[in-house]
Motif scaffolding. Sequence first.
Motif, PDB file in Angstrom:
ATOM      1  N   SER A 167       0.836  -1.205   0.000  1.00 51.13           N
ATOM      2  CA  SER A 167       0.000   0.000   0.000  1.00 51.13           C
ATOM      3  C   SER A 167       0.869   1.251   0.000  1.00 51.13           C
ATOM      4  O   SER A 167       2.042   1.224   0.386  1.00 51.13           O
ATOM      5  CB  SER A 167      -0.928   0.005   1.218  1.00 51.13           C
ATOM      6  N   ASN A 169       1.013   5.264   1.309  1.00 55.43           N
ATOM      7  CA  ASN A 169       0.433   6.221   2.257  1.00 55.43           C
ATOM      8  C   ASN A 169       0.200   7.556   1.550  1.00 55.43           C
ATOM      9  O   ASN A 169       1.134   8.263   1.195  1.00 55.43           O
ATOM     10  CB  ASN A 169       1.368   6.404   3.458  1.00 55.43           C
ATOM     11  N   SER A 171      -1.890   9.953   2.871  1.00 54.77           N
ATOM     12  CA  SER A 171      -2.490  10.894   3.816  1.00 54.77           C
ATOM     13  C   SER A 171      -1.887  12.290   3.696  1.00 54.77           C
ATOM     14  O   SER A 171      -2.559  13.286   3.958  1.00 54.77           O
ATOM     15  CB  SER A 171      -2.331  10.369   5.250  1.00 54.77           C
ATOM     16  N   LEU A 197      -9.041   6.754   3.049  1.00 52.67           N
ATOM     17  CA  LEU A 197      -8.368   7.627   4.009  1.00 52.67           C
ATOM     18  C   LEU A 197      -9.305   8.023   5.147  1.00 52.67           C
ATOM     19  O   LEU A 197      -8.888   8.098   6.308  1.00 52.67           O
ATOM     20  CB  LEU A 197      -7.838   8.871   3.303  1.00 52.67           C
ATOM     21  N   GLU A 200      -9.498   5.029   7.464  1.00 59.24           N
ATOM     22  CA  GLU A 200      -8.293   4.915   8.288  1.00 59.24           C
ATOM     23  C   GLU A 200      -8.296   5.958   9.398  1.00 59.24           C
ATOM     24  O   GLU A 200      -7.892   5.673  10.532  1.00 59.24           O
ATOM     25  CB  GLU A 200      -7.051   5.068   7.405  1.00 59.24           C
TER      26      GLU A 200
END
Length: 448
Positions: A167, A169, A171, A197, A200
Amino acid sequence: MAYNELIKDFEKIRKYIREFYIYGFKSRSEYSIKSSRSYDDEKRRMESWLGRHMTFTRTSKGKIAAISIDSRAFRQNPLYRALKTASFTPRDITLHFILFDLLYTDSEKLCRNEILDKINDCYLKDFKNPMEFDDKTLFNKLKEYISYGFINADRTSKPFSYTRTGSVNLSSAIDAVNFFSEAAPCGIIGSFIKDLLNYELFIKKLISKKSVYVDNDVCKTFNDNSCLKISDSANTTLKSIFLFKHHYITQALDSDILASLFTAMHEKSFVSFSYHSGSGNPNNIDNIVPIRIYISAQSGRQHLLAYRKQTKRSYYSFRIDYMSKVKITGRCEQFEQIRTRYNRLKPYIWGVNCKRCIKYLEHVEFTVVINPDENHILHRLEREKRCGNISKIDDTHYKFSADIFDTNEIIPWIRTFICRITQINFSNRSIENRFKKDIQSMYEIYGI
């Protein structure tokens, strides 16, 4: 048959949304394609997705529904919800979650026999009537997920081993994702990333409270008396910093069509599709090589510019919202030559119309008055000239000239300077005469 919010064929829903809620504003009595029951089922589906954005009016024809959205108030395209409702079978969803539970990290590596043994021995053995998955079913599912990029296959090992794709990231790039999801073609991809997002973020919020899920949709906290409702996930979202004055939300309905066309461009392939440009039956179009997608900054309308072999005209434009059932039919060996030829013609395309060679060009020129204190008009002319040229005649007069394939495409833009134009000259005399006739008719209406 019981009503189900999920759908198999999005094409049917696309027709309903366009015909009844975006373009048509029709009542139930005007629907004649299928039974009234079909209309009621589709209407309930759309209301479940778009309920807060729907308005209803009563007329002599009956109750009419429409979509009403203020783009200044909503930061996310609500039509994306319709694209997130694909149906699935119990076997599909079961195998999906088992696979990603087994391959829970990108370091976990299993061969197909090991995966099949774990499914039967660990996941299904305690069921009274367990589902059965054979090697062929598993192979097809792994092959599908490899094509999607969800799973990697290590073909150097014997037998082949499979791992989950690592994966990324994103963010820190949430602003870029928010902008992409609302402004770019196939923005639904950004919307899916935003959903992930947001999920999460919600999980982190639960973990920070040391919470566990219990009945009644609440999270019980061990170290204090506070509670966090699962429904609060709607408030645990990454807010977008963007608002759009012109937000062309209906482009979302064509996301799957655009994805197929972009795939064909990437693979340098032919496509076929069904094209419905009027009230008659759709036409089947084949032997098409997609070259470029054009999107109007004024209306948001999307066009495909494509090459069609064995035709006199060669280059054609198709409205994306008239297309359906796009299929990739085979590789085009001459794709690079076609693209190179298009690149030579591209400087002479004002809108989306293109002809096979530059000997069919039409010349357009007009002179406008711009006073010395009206630099903003000159800047606008420079900014919007596209393939045209601007030359200064004197302190107050400027001439725009361009060689383009279709004079009709530039007429709406020329009209925006209508009170400043002192002279026009088109090589296409019929269009020039029509333009002057329109001006004369306007003079007569206003008594000028």
